[in-house]
Design an enzyme around this catalytic site. Structure first.
Site, PDB file in Angstrom:
ATOM      1  N   ARG A 186      -3.410  -9.666 -44.838  1.00  0.00           N
ATOM      2  CA  ARG A 186      -4.233  -8.770 -45.651  1.00  0.00           C
ATOM      3  C   ARG A 186      -5.693  -9.182 -45.529  1.00  0.00           C
ATOM      4  O   ARG A 186      -6.009 -10.367 -45.369  1.00  0.00           O
ATOM      5  CB  ARG A 186      -3.782  -8.810 -47.115  1.00  0.00           C
ATOM      6  CG  ARG A 186      -2.353  -8.313 -47.312  1.00  0.00           C
ATOM      7  CD  ARG A 186      -2.264  -6.815 -47.000  1.00  0.00           C
ATOM      8  NE  ARG A 186      -0.880  -6.341 -47.009  1.00  0.00           N
ATOM      9  CZ  ARG A 186      -0.161  -6.137 -45.926  1.00  0.00           C
ATOM     10  NH1 ARG A 186      -0.671  -6.412 -44.715  1.00  0.00           N
ATOM     11  NH2 ARG A 186       1.069  -5.675 -46.007  1.00  0.00           N
ATOM     12  N   SER A 278      -9.334 -22.155  -6.167  1.00  0.00           N
ATOM     13  CA  SER A 278      -9.707 -23.552  -6.349  1.00  0.00           C
ATOM     14  C   SER A 278     -10.979 -23.824  -5.558  1.00  0.00           C
ATOM     15  O   SER A 278     -11.122 -23.355  -4.429  1.00  0.00           O
ATOM     16  CB  SER A 278      -8.585 -24.467  -5.863  1.00  0.00           C
ATOM     17  OG  SER A 278      -9.041 -25.800  -5.713  1.00  0.00           O
ATOM     18  N   LYS A 284      -4.920 -22.640  -2.657  1.00  0.00           N
ATOM     19  CA  LYS A 284      -4.295 -22.577  -3.981  1.00  0.00           C
ATOM     20  C   LYS A 284      -4.589 -21.261  -4.683  1.00  0.00           C
ATOM     21  O   LYS A 284      -5.670 -20.677  -4.536  1.00  0.00           O
ATOM     22  CB  LYS A 284      -4.806 -23.714  -4.877  1.00  0.00           C
ATOM     23  CG  LYS A 284      -4.190 -25.070  -4.618  1.00  0.00           C
ATOM     24  CD  LYS A 284      -4.590 -26.051  -5.708  1.00  0.00           C
ATOM     25  CE  LYS A 284      -3.940 -25.708  -7.035  1.00  0.00           C
ATOM     26  NZ  LYS A 284      -4.395 -26.585  -8.126  1.00  0.00           N
ATOM     27  N   ASN A 286      -4.286 -20.505  -8.632  1.00  0.00           N
ATOM     28  CA  ASN A 286      -3.963 -21.115  -9.911  1.00  0.00           C
ATOM     29  C   ASN A 286      -3.515 -20.081 -10.945  1.00  0.00           C
ATOM     30  O   ASN A 286      -4.033 -18.953 -10.971  1.00  0.00           O
ATOM     31  CB  ASN A 286      -5.180 -21.877 -10.443  1.00  0.00           C
ATOM     32  CG  ASN A 286      -5.531 -23.077  -9.580  1.00  0.00           C
ATOM     33  OD1 ASN A 286      -4.652 -23.791  -9.128  1.00  0.00           O
ATOM     34  ND2 ASN A 286      -6.819 -23.276  -9.339  1.00  0.00           N
ATOM     35  N   ARG A 317     -19.078 -21.881 -56.259  1.00  0.00           N
ATOM     36  CA  ARG A 317     -19.460 -21.653 -54.866  1.00  0.00           C
ATOM     37  C   ARG A 317     -19.615 -23.023 -54.232  1.00  0.00           C
ATOM     38  O   ARG A 317     -20.309 -23.871 -54.789  1.00  0.00           O
ATOM     39  CB  ARG A 317     -20.791 -20.876 -54.781  1.00  0.00           C
ATOM     40  CG  ARG A 317     -20.793 -19.515 -55.469  1.00  0.00           C
ATOM     41  CD  ARG A 317     -20.411 -18.399 -54.531  1.00  0.00           C
ATOM     42  NE  ARG A 317     -21.246 -18.361 -53.343  1.00  0.00           N
ATOM     43  CZ  ARG A 317     -22.532 -17.953 -53.338  1.00  0.00           C
ATOM     44  NH1 ARG A 317     -23.105 -17.556 -54.446  1.00  0.00           N
ATOM     45  NH2 ARG A 317     -23.205 -17.948 -52.219  1.00  0.00           N
TER      46      ARG A 317
END
Length: 397
Positions: A186, A278, A284, A286, A317
């Protein structure tokens, strides 16, 4: 003012629409002030003279506000609202519009708390769309792979036969939990004045009970919940938002970890589309999406801890606790949004390699997979997919 952070070190949110950026928070603050003017007009049974419409135009383009003045105001006053109200008052004065009711009955915390609740609600709306997209794709995949055998692992070791569908159903369960957390959150409006009593609003209107009518009208204007109270130092509403965001990152982080493990060379049970390059190894690709999901989940607990500690507030406060929430809450929202975006993109390109899963099961030598098939079908169809559909309120995935 500098450009601020824009994703250089945060792969989770880079390239995605940031619903919790400075401009979005600033726009939300201006919308609070505009809605408060309308609420006053409704409570006083008179028009606002066009002042709220002018502020609406400011909220639509918050970059037109003097950012240097706002930053200086934060350094001077500890919060941007004081400087913002001054800038808005100048705009109204130049336009010859009445400004007497601007910020009337409110304090800085009312404006910022309410603005951050708007930002959280907008972020969660985006998160839910992406969670549903990811869950929908996973439900289809889990159903298709309910009978596809693989070896299950416990405590990092080969354990017993299961199926790819059961594994994917586990991810779907997490997404269902994340959607439920988002749906159960909420977003209350905040309006209590200086010490939470609403006395300034009552005095401005010249009659008691004004604050309740003003708060209810403000909530309706902004589409937020009316809590029927102020919650300046009762911070469970913020903690609930932070917890839901952390739930999203945890659920998706688990998926990300499994995707990294299942797509490794030598395992090869899962295939990921695309991939990041890479700098040192051109061959590669990733698993950037799963890495980002995992990274978000690892960052979230520390941020949630900050919000939880800040909830142990003091006085009417607090001095510091409230301020400590801002960045932690916003970073949690960003991580949840970026992780959900990464999950939706990653899952949409996910493929399953049944042959590799069957090969790994044979190599593990943990027994035949025949006995697990019926149980796996129940686990996938009767539990995970049905729960996901129920979480969506009966919507078909």
């Amino acid at each position: 003012m500098t450009a601020g952070d824009w994703g250089l070190l945060q792969p989770t949110t880079a390239g995605t629409r940031d619903a919790a950026g400075d401009d979005q928070v600033l726009a939300a603050m201006v919308r609070v002030e505009a809605a408060l003017l309308r609420a006053w007009a409704a409570v006083d049974d008179e028009g606002d003279g066009g002042a709220a419409r002018l502020l609406d135009s400011v909220a639509a383009d918050p970059t037109a506000l003097d950012r240097d003045a706002l930053v200086a105001g934060v350094a001077r006053d500890g919060v941007a609202v004081v400087a913002l109200v001054g800038l808005l008052r100048q705009r109204l004065d130049r336009a010859g519009l009445p400004a007497a009711r601007l910020h009337a009955g409110a304090t800085s915390q009312d404006v910022l708390d309410t603005a951050l609740m708007q930002v959280a609600r907008a972020t969660f709306a985006q998160v839910r769309v992406r969670l549903v997209a990811a869950g929908t794709a996973l439900a289809v995949l889990a159903d298709a792979e309910r009978d596809s055998p693989r070896v299950g692992h416990t405590l990092g070791r080969n354990a017993a036969p299961t199926t790819l569908g059961v594994q994917i159903a586990g991810w779907l369960d997490g997404i269902s939990s994340a959607v439920a957390a988002v749906d159960g959150t909420r977003f209350p409006v905040q309006l209590g004045g200086a010490v939470g009593t609403g006395e300034q609003a009552d005095r401005a209107a010249g009659r008691p009970g004004t604050i309740e009518a003003l708060r209810a009208t403000l909530a309706a204007e902004l589409g937020l919940d009316d809590p029927g109270r102020s919650w300046h130092t009762e911070r469970t509403p913020v903690l609930a938002v932070a917890t839901a965001a952390s739930t999203v990152t945890a659920a998706l982080g688990r998926v990300g970890r499994d995707l990294v493990m299942g797509s490794r060379e030598g395992v090869d049970e899962l295939g990921l589309a695309g991939g990041g390059a890479s700098s040192a190894m051109p061959h590669k690709r990733n698993p950037v999406g799963p890495v980002a999901m995992s990274a978000a989940a690892l960052q979230a607990p520390g941020l949630l801890s900050t919000v939880a500690r800040a909830a142990v507030s003091v006085d009417e406060r607090p001095a510091g606790e409230w301020h400590a929430e801002w960045s932690a809450l916003r970073d949690l929202l960003r991580l949840a949004g970026g992780s959900a975006d990464a999950a939706a993109r990653t899952v949409s390109g996910l493929t399953v390699h049944r042959d590799a899963a069957a090969r790994n099961l044979r190599s593990a030598d943990v027994g035949p997979a025949d006995a697990v098939t019926l149980a796996a079908c129940r686990r996938v169809a009767d539990a995970a997919i049905a729960r996901f559909q129920h979480t969506l309120g009966g919507e078909r995935p």
